[in-house]
Design a protein around this motif. Sequence first.
Motif, short mmCIF file in Angstrom:
data_model
loop_
_atom_site.label_atom_id
_atom_site.label_comp_id
_atom_site.label_asym_id
_atom_site.label_seq_id
_atom_site.Cartn_x
_atom_site.Cartn_y
_atom_site.Cartn_z
N LEU A 88 1.32 -1.04 0.21
CA LEU A 88 -0.28 0.02 0.31
C LEU A 88 0.82 1.43 -0.58
CD1 LEU A 88 -3.00 -1.39 1.88
CD2 LEU A 88 -2.89 0.20 0.44
N ALA A 89 1.68 1.26 1.20
CA ALA A 89 2.77 2.11 1.12
C ALA A 89 3.89 2.72 -1.08
CB ALA A 89 4.09 2.11 1.92
N GLN A 90 3.79 1.80 -1.04
CA GLN A 90 4.66 1.33 -2.48
C GLN A 90 4.06 2.41 -3.43
OE1 GLN A 90 5.89 -1.92 -2.73
NE2 GLN A 90 7.71 -1.85 -1.81
N HIS A 91 2.41 2.26 -2.75
CA HIS A 91 1.44 3.02 -4.56
C HIS A 91 0.78 3.98 -4.17
CE1 HIS A 91 1.64 -0.34 -7.34
NE2 HIS A 91 2.01 -1.02 -6.36
N LEU A 92 0.84 4.39 -2.71
CA LEU A 92 0.02 5.65 -2.19
C LEU A 92 1.52 7.30 -2.24
CD1 LEU A 92 -1.71 4.36 0.89
CD2 LEU A 92 -2.74 5.68 -0.78
N LEU A 96 2.01 8.62 3.01
CA LEU A 96 1.26 7.95 3.41
C LEU A 96 2.09 6.72 3.37
CD1 LEU A 96 -1.97 9.50 0.94
CD2 LEU A 96 -0.91 10.01 4.14
N ASP A 97 2.64 6.93 4.54
CA ASP A 97 3.59 4.97 4.27
C ASP A 97 3.36 4.03 5.37
OD1 ASP A 97 4.08 6.44 6.44
OD2 ASP A 97 6.24 6.61 5.77
N THR A 98 2.72 4.43 6.15
CA THR A 98 2.05 3.84 7.47
C THR A 98 0.38 3.65 7.71
OG1 THR A 98 3.85 4.77 8.32
CG2 THR A 98 2.54 3.10 9.75
N THR A 99 0.15 1.68 7.65
CA THR A 99 -1.51 1.77 7.17
C THR A 99 -1.85 0.90 8.60
OG1 THR A 99 -1.24 1.04 5.32
CG2 THR A 99 -2.65 -0.18 6.76
N GLY A 223 -9.02 0.42 -7.73
CA GLY A 223 -8.31 -0.03 -9.12
C GLY A 223 -10.37 0.97 -9.43
N ARG A 224 -11.32 1.26 -9.14
CA ARG A 224 -12.50 0.90 -9.58
C ARG A 224 -12.71 2.02 -10.81
NH1 ARG A 224 -17.42 -1.90 -9.09
NH2 ARG A 224 -15.80 -3.43 -7.87
N THR A 225 -12.22 3.40 -9.82
CA THR A 225 -12.38 4.36 -10.92
C THR A 225 -11.51 4.69 -11.82
OG1 THR A 225 -11.29 5.55 -9.52
CG2 THR A 225 -14.03 4.89 -8.70
N GLY A 226 -10.50 3.84 -12.57
CA GLY A 226 -9.39 3.84 -13.10
C GLY A 226 -8.48 4.43 -13.06
N LYS A 227 -8.16 4.78 -11.54
CA LYS A 227 -6.26 4.46 -10.74
C LYS A 227 -6.87 4.30 -9.78
CE LYS A 227 -5.67 8.44 -12.52
NZ LYS A 227 -4.61 8.72 -13.52
N LEU A 228 -5.80 3.77 -8.82
CA LEU A 228 -5.72 2.45 -7.44
C LEU A 228 -6.64 2.88 -5.95
CD1 LEU A 228 -4.91 0.07 -6.47
CD2 LEU A 228 -2.81 1.09 -5.53
N PHE A 229 -6.46 4.53 -6.38
CA PHE A 229 -6.57 5.30 -5.31
C PHE A 229 -7.45 6.29 -5.90
CE2 PHE A 229 -3.20 3.44 -3.18
CZ PHE A 229 -4.15 3.12 -2.19
N ALA A 285 -5.35 -10.97 5.31
CA ALA A 285 -4.00 -9.99 4.43
C ALA A 285 -3.29 -10.46 3.44
CB ALA A 285 -2.82 -9.63 5.95
N ALA A 286 -3.61 -11.95 3.91
CA ALA A 286 -3.21 -12.58 2.21
C ALA A 286 -3.83 -12.41 1.30
CB ALA A 286 -2.75 -14.34 2.67
N ALA A 287 -5.14 -12.68 1.55
CA ALA A 287 -5.71 -12.66 0.31
C ALA A 287 -6.11 -10.96 -0.04
CB ALA A 287 -7.07 -12.55 0.94
N ALA A 288 -5.67 -10.65 1.22
CA ALA A 288 -5.93 -8.66 0.09
C ALA A 288 -4.16 -8.38 0.05
CB ALA A 288 -5.68 -8.15 1.23
N LEU A 289 -3.45 -9.27 -0.30
CA LEU A 289 -2.59 -9.18 -0.92
C LEU A 289 -2.72 -9.39 -2.19
CD1 LEU A 289 0.76 -8.28 -0.55
CD2 LEU A 289 1.36 -10.65 0.62
N ALA A 290 -2.74 -10.92 -1.96
CA ALA A 290 -3.04 -11.12 -3.29
C ALA A 290 -3.63 -10.59 -4.47
CB ALA A 290 -3.90 -12.31 -3.79
N THR A 291 -4.42 -9.99 -3.88
CA THR A 291 -6.02 -8.78 -4.52
C THR A 291 -4.84 -7.87 -5.71
OG1 THR A 291 -7.41 -9.97 -3.47
CG2 THR A 291 -7.96 -7.55 -4.27
N LEU A 292 -3.74 -6.79 -4.02
CA LEU A 292 -3.56 -5.59 -4.23
C LEU A 292 -2.72 -6.21 -5.83
CD1 LEU A 292 -3.26 -2.12 -3.83
CD2 LEU A 292 -2.65 -3.13 -2.46
N GLN A 293 -2.02 -7.52 -5.37
CA GLN A 293 -0.87 -8.07 -6.51
C GLN A 293 -1.32 -7.68 -8.16
OE1 GLN A 293 1.00 -10.54 -4.39
NE2 GLN A 293 2.61 -9.63 -3.46
N GLU A 294 -2.51 -8.05 -7.82
CA GLU A 294 -3.10 -8.04 -9.54
C GLU A 294 -3.91 -7.15 -9.69
OE1 GLU A 294 -3.18 -10.98 -10.85
OE2 GLU A 294 -4.92 -10.47 -12.56
#
Length: 391
Positions: A88-92, A96-99, A223-229, A285-294
């Motif tokens: 998340l930090a790498q894409h924000l 904004l680096d701490t979740t 990803g829903r609106t054409g950008k990640l956020f 978190a494993a499911a979310a990580l796979a989702t965000l990676q994809e």
Amino acid sequence: MQDDFFKYQAQTTPHPLAVEISHAKGSYIYDINGKAYLDFVAGVSANSLGHCNAKVINAVKQQLDLYLHVMVYGEYIQQPAVKLSKLLAQHLPAPLDTTYLVNSGTEAIEGSIKLARRYTGRSEIISAKNAYHGNTLGSLSLMDFEERKKPFYPLLPDIKHLKFNSESDIALITEQTAAVVLETIQGGAGFIEPKNNWLKKVQDRCNAVGALLILDEIQPGIGRTGKLFGFQNYNCKPDIVVTGKGLGGGLPIGAFTASNDMMRTLSDNPKLGHITTFGGNPVIAAAALATLQEITQSNLIKDTLEKEELFRNHLQHSKIKEIRGRGLMLALILDNPDAVSKVILTAQDQGLILFWLLFEPNAVRITPPLTISNEEIISGCKILTAILDTL
Ligand SMILES: Cc1ncc(COP(=O)(O)O)c(C=O)c1O
């Protein structure tokens, strides 16, 4: 099962859709009679990769073989939660680096309110009219819909409401304000986008008076609106970003992300400023990580805009007054609430899932999985326009 559903499971309305689910895969949900439903709703913007995406299932299975819950949030180093927070930090944008990972969207909103109060030392929170941020008491306090709020009074004090997109209401934000909490695109209100650089103007006002800008990306994000956020569409940057829904790939999650400096105020003086048992759960978190990676490594985000085009091209109909929203967050505005209900219920009969929006009675929700194919979009739109022909 129907009787037991109504008898033993608490209900949210007197008239739930009550489809009895057998299984779900890709863009389809199947009921116990073998009927297939094309899903234009995605569990209300949650199943970003469709149902039972192979990468999400594999990540979950691998984690199931290692460990489930081992300790409350924040004590042990659990790889899925660390990797997810880092990605998340790498894409924000900085800082904004701490979740902080929690279990639902509303919990993430609660955490963000606490963080804003703790960091600024102020109590006033400003949210928008027609906003929806969740249903626990803090999030509910942000809503201005009296009829739904009143039975649960007293709620949080020091809440003010501004009108989304109102330039003059920006003046409500003052040195008393801890934070302004806004959905980047208002969901329940009818998929209302910020106009005329409004979010940037709110951000500038927040900066000028020392208030924080919290953007709720629980629905538009990931990803829903054409950008990640979603906020990346509108030339602005929040101090705290809140995510949930689509981040989990079909499992329950919420997250709020801020600078490390800000987030540290929750863990020190006093320590334990925010705690949760299951937040950051390794399987989720494993499911979310796979989702965000994809989502970040594929063309899915870019494709949402082409898919939006396809929807708009195939949904040209005299009964549709307007199509609001962006990407795969679209609201069809019809003449009246009866037409909306007729379309949604008839579509369900005909194997197409649509849904309502919370505060816009004339809207039909279209928020399919980001993985929906062009053929599926076209075939669903055919069902939908044929129903509109009968209105
Ligand atoms: C914009 C927004 N914020 C917060 C929430 C609350 O999330 P959850 O239902 O996971 O608590 C929702 C859910 O619909 C939402 O759409």
